[in-house]
Scaffold this motif. Structure first.
Motif, PDB file in Angstrom:
ATOM      1  N   ALA A  41       0.973  -1.215  -0.074  1.00  0.00           N
ATOM      2  CA  ALA A  41       0.114   0.051   0.029  1.00  0.00           C
ATOM      3  C   ALA A  41       1.012   1.482   0.121  1.00  0.00           C
ATOM      4  O   ALA A  41       1.701   1.653   0.984  1.00  0.00           O
ATOM      5  CB  ALA A  41      -1.016   0.105   1.225  1.00  0.00           C
ATOM      6  N   LEU A  42       0.761   2.107  -1.030  1.00  0.00           N
ATOM      7  CA  LEU A  42       1.418   3.289  -1.010  1.00  0.00           C
ATOM      8  C   LEU A  42       0.314   4.659  -0.633  1.00  0.00           C
ATOM      9  O   LEU A  42      -0.751   4.313  -0.430  1.00  0.00           O
ATOM     10  CB  LEU A  42       1.867   3.564  -2.526  1.00  0.00           C
ATOM     11  CG  LEU A  42       2.900   2.542  -3.062  1.00  0.00           C
ATOM     12  CD1 LEU A  42       3.298   2.584  -4.596  1.00  0.00           C
ATOM     13  CD2 LEU A  42       4.161   2.335  -2.188  1.00  0.00           C
ATOM     14  N   ALA A  43       1.038   5.687  -0.093  1.00  0.00           N
ATOM     15  CA  ALA A  43       0.204   6.643   0.051  1.00  0.00           C
ATOM     16  C   ALA A  43      -0.838   7.203  -1.176  1.00  0.00           C
ATOM     17  O   ALA A  43      -1.676   7.515  -0.866  1.00  0.00           O
ATOM     18  CB  ALA A  43       1.001   7.895   0.662  1.00  0.00           C
ATOM     19  N   GLY A  44      -0.337   7.009  -2.026  1.00  0.00           N
ATOM     20  CA  GLY A  44      -1.308   7.523  -3.128  1.00  0.00           C
ATOM     21  C   GLY A  44      -2.341   6.329  -3.657  1.00  0.00           C
ATOM     22  O   GLY A  44      -3.393   6.793  -4.316  1.00  0.00           O
ATOM     23  N   ASP A  45      -2.259   5.396  -3.023  1.00  0.00           N
ATOM     24  CA  ASP A  45      -3.178   4.348  -3.314  1.00  0.00           C
ATOM     25  C   ASP A  45      -4.291   4.141  -2.327  1.00  0.00           C
ATOM     26  O   ASP A  45      -5.372   3.526  -2.493  1.00  0.00           O
ATOM     27  CB  ASP A  45      -2.580   2.925  -3.142  1.00  0.00           C
ATOM     28  CG  ASP A  45      -1.652   2.735  -4.328  1.00  0.00           C
ATOM     29  OD1 ASP A  45      -0.758   1.661  -4.409  1.00  0.00           O
ATOM     30  OD2 ASP A  45      -1.642   3.115  -5.576  1.00  0.00           O
ATOM     31  N   ARG A  46      -4.105   4.871  -1.299  1.00  0.00           N
ATOM     32  CA  ARG A  46      -5.405   4.748  -0.166  1.00  0.00           C
ATOM     33  C   ARG A  46      -6.712   5.622  -0.502  1.00  0.00           C
ATOM     34  O   ARG A  46      -6.437   6.562  -1.259  1.00  0.00           O
ATOM     35  CB  ARG A  46      -4.667   5.155   0.753  1.00  0.00           C
ATOM     36  CG  ARG A  46      -3.489   4.763   1.694  1.00  0.00           C
ATOM     37  CD  ARG A  46      -2.996   5.654   2.922  1.00  0.00           C
ATOM     38  NE  ARG A  46      -1.878   4.757   3.410  1.00  0.00           N
ATOM     39  CZ  ARG A  46      -2.305   4.145   4.479  1.00  0.00           C
ATOM     40  NH1 ARG A  46      -3.281   3.998   5.195  1.00  0.00           N
ATOM     41  NH2 ARG A  46      -0.785   3.314   4.882  1.00  0.00           N
ATOM     42  N   VAL A  47      -7.701   5.180  -0.307  1.00  0.00           N
ATOM     43  CA  VAL A  47      -8.851   5.731  -0.053  1.00  0.00           C
ATOM     44  C   VAL A  47      -9.187   6.686   1.105  1.00  0.00           C
ATOM     45  O   VAL A  47      -8.379   6.311   2.029  1.00  0.00           O
ATOM     46  CB  VAL A  47      -9.940   4.645  -0.489  1.00  0.00           C
ATOM     47  CG1 VAL A  47      -9.963   3.942  -1.583  1.00  0.00           C
ATOM     48  CG2 VAL A  47     -10.318   3.790   0.657  1.00  0.00           C
ATOM     49  N   PRO A  48      -9.725   7.588   1.226  1.00  0.00           N
ATOM     50  CA  PRO A  48      -9.969   8.476   2.131  1.00  0.00           C
ATOM     51  C   PRO A  48     -10.684   7.857   3.405  1.00  0.00           C
ATOM     52  O   PRO A  48      -9.944   7.864   4.731  1.00  0.00           O
ATOM     53  CB  PRO A  48     -10.790   9.652   1.725  1.00  0.00           C
ATOM     54  CG  PRO A  48     -10.822   9.696   0.634  1.00  0.00           C
ATOM     55  CD  PRO A  48     -10.729   8.339   0.211  1.00  0.00           C
ATOM     56  N   CYS A  49     -11.426   6.859   3.282  1.00  0.00           N
ATOM     57  CA  CYS A  49     -12.188   6.353   4.557  1.00  0.00           C
ATOM     58  C   CYS A  49     -12.963   4.870   3.996  1.00  0.00           C
ATOM     59  O   CYS A  49     -13.490   4.966   3.040  1.00  0.00           O
ATOM     60  CB  CYS A  49     -13.330   7.335   4.939  1.00  0.00           C
ATOM     61  SG  CYS A  49     -14.332   6.924   6.594  1.00  0.00           S
ATOM     62  N   VAL A  50     -13.042   4.077   4.984  1.00  0.00           N
ATOM     63  CA  VAL A  50     -13.683   2.850   4.968  1.00  0.00           C
ATOM     64  C   VAL A  50     -14.757   2.563   6.122  1.00  0.00           C
ATOM     65  O   VAL A  50     -14.083   2.634   7.175  1.00  0.00           O
ATOM     66  CB  VAL A  50     -12.677   1.854   4.761  1.00  0.00           C
ATOM     67  CG1 VAL A  50     -13.496   0.243   4.719  1.00  0.00           C
ATOM     68  CG2 VAL A  50     -11.879   1.750   3.333  1.00  0.00           C
ATOM     69  N   VAL A  51     -15.795   2.193   5.846  1.00  0.00           N
ATOM     70  CA  VAL A  51     -16.771   1.996   7.128  1.00  0.00           C
ATOM     71  C   VAL A  51     -16.848   0.409   6.991  1.00  0.00           C
ATOM     72  O   VAL A  51     -17.104  -0.077   5.976  1.00  0.00           O
ATOM     73  CB  VAL A  51     -18.152   2.701   6.759  1.00  0.00           C
ATOM     74  CG1 VAL A  51     -19.129   2.185   7.621  1.00  0.00           C
ATOM     75  CG2 VAL A  51     -17.813   4.332   6.615  1.00  0.00           C
TER      76      VAL A  51
END
Length: 156
Positions: A41-51
């Protein structure tokens, strides 16, 4: 094999996504796409939030949670929503923040999320949706958790 399309449709339903199908022309093969969590996981691959939600939440509970998430802006309103099933979560997208409804879901997230992603993420634990509908104190804890999540998302 039939469990994969059922799980996908269930997850899309939880996220409020209506799948569209192309009527004309060739449909593209789904095998060419790679899951989001295959590599590191790279910082650019992250989604803002997961519920992270428990399986089998009622329509009333999901409606209340949807309204609460929309009240805190687009990052939480459009957050990916995953249900914890009998076999856990499966592939969890890397995210800057996780909003987890219930301790059992937190355990499932801890089991399925890589340690590097978990240490970098902000995880907010709130009550289960059933408790939020029934108990005013749980609604206050949800509101406080959403405020904490909002601060974490603004800082990220």
């Amino acid at each position: 094999m039939s469990a994969v399309p059922e799980r996908r449709e269930r997850l899309l339903k939880v996220m409020g996504v209506t799948p569209w199908r192309l009527r004309l022309g060739e449909a593209s093969s789904g095998s060419a796409a790679q899951p989001a969590n295959d590599g590191p996981a790279l910082a650019g691959d992250r989604v803002p939030c997961v519920v992270i939600l428990p399986a089998g939440a009622s329509g009333r509970e999901l409606d209340l949670l949807g309204r609460a998430l929309r009240a805190f802006g687009p990052a939480t309103a459009r957050a990916a929503r995953l249900e914890v099933g009998e076999r856990g979560l499966g592939d969890v997208p890397a995210s800057a923040a996780y909003l987890v409804f219930g301790e059992a879901q937190a355990r499932a997230l801890g089991h399925d999320l890589p340690a590097a992603v978990m240490s970098a993420a902000h995880i907010v634990l709130v009550d289960t949706p059933a408790a939020i509908v029934a108990d005013p104190a749980a609604k206050r804890r949800l509101w406080n958790g959403l405020r904490t999540l909002g601060r974490a998302l603004r800082g990220a």
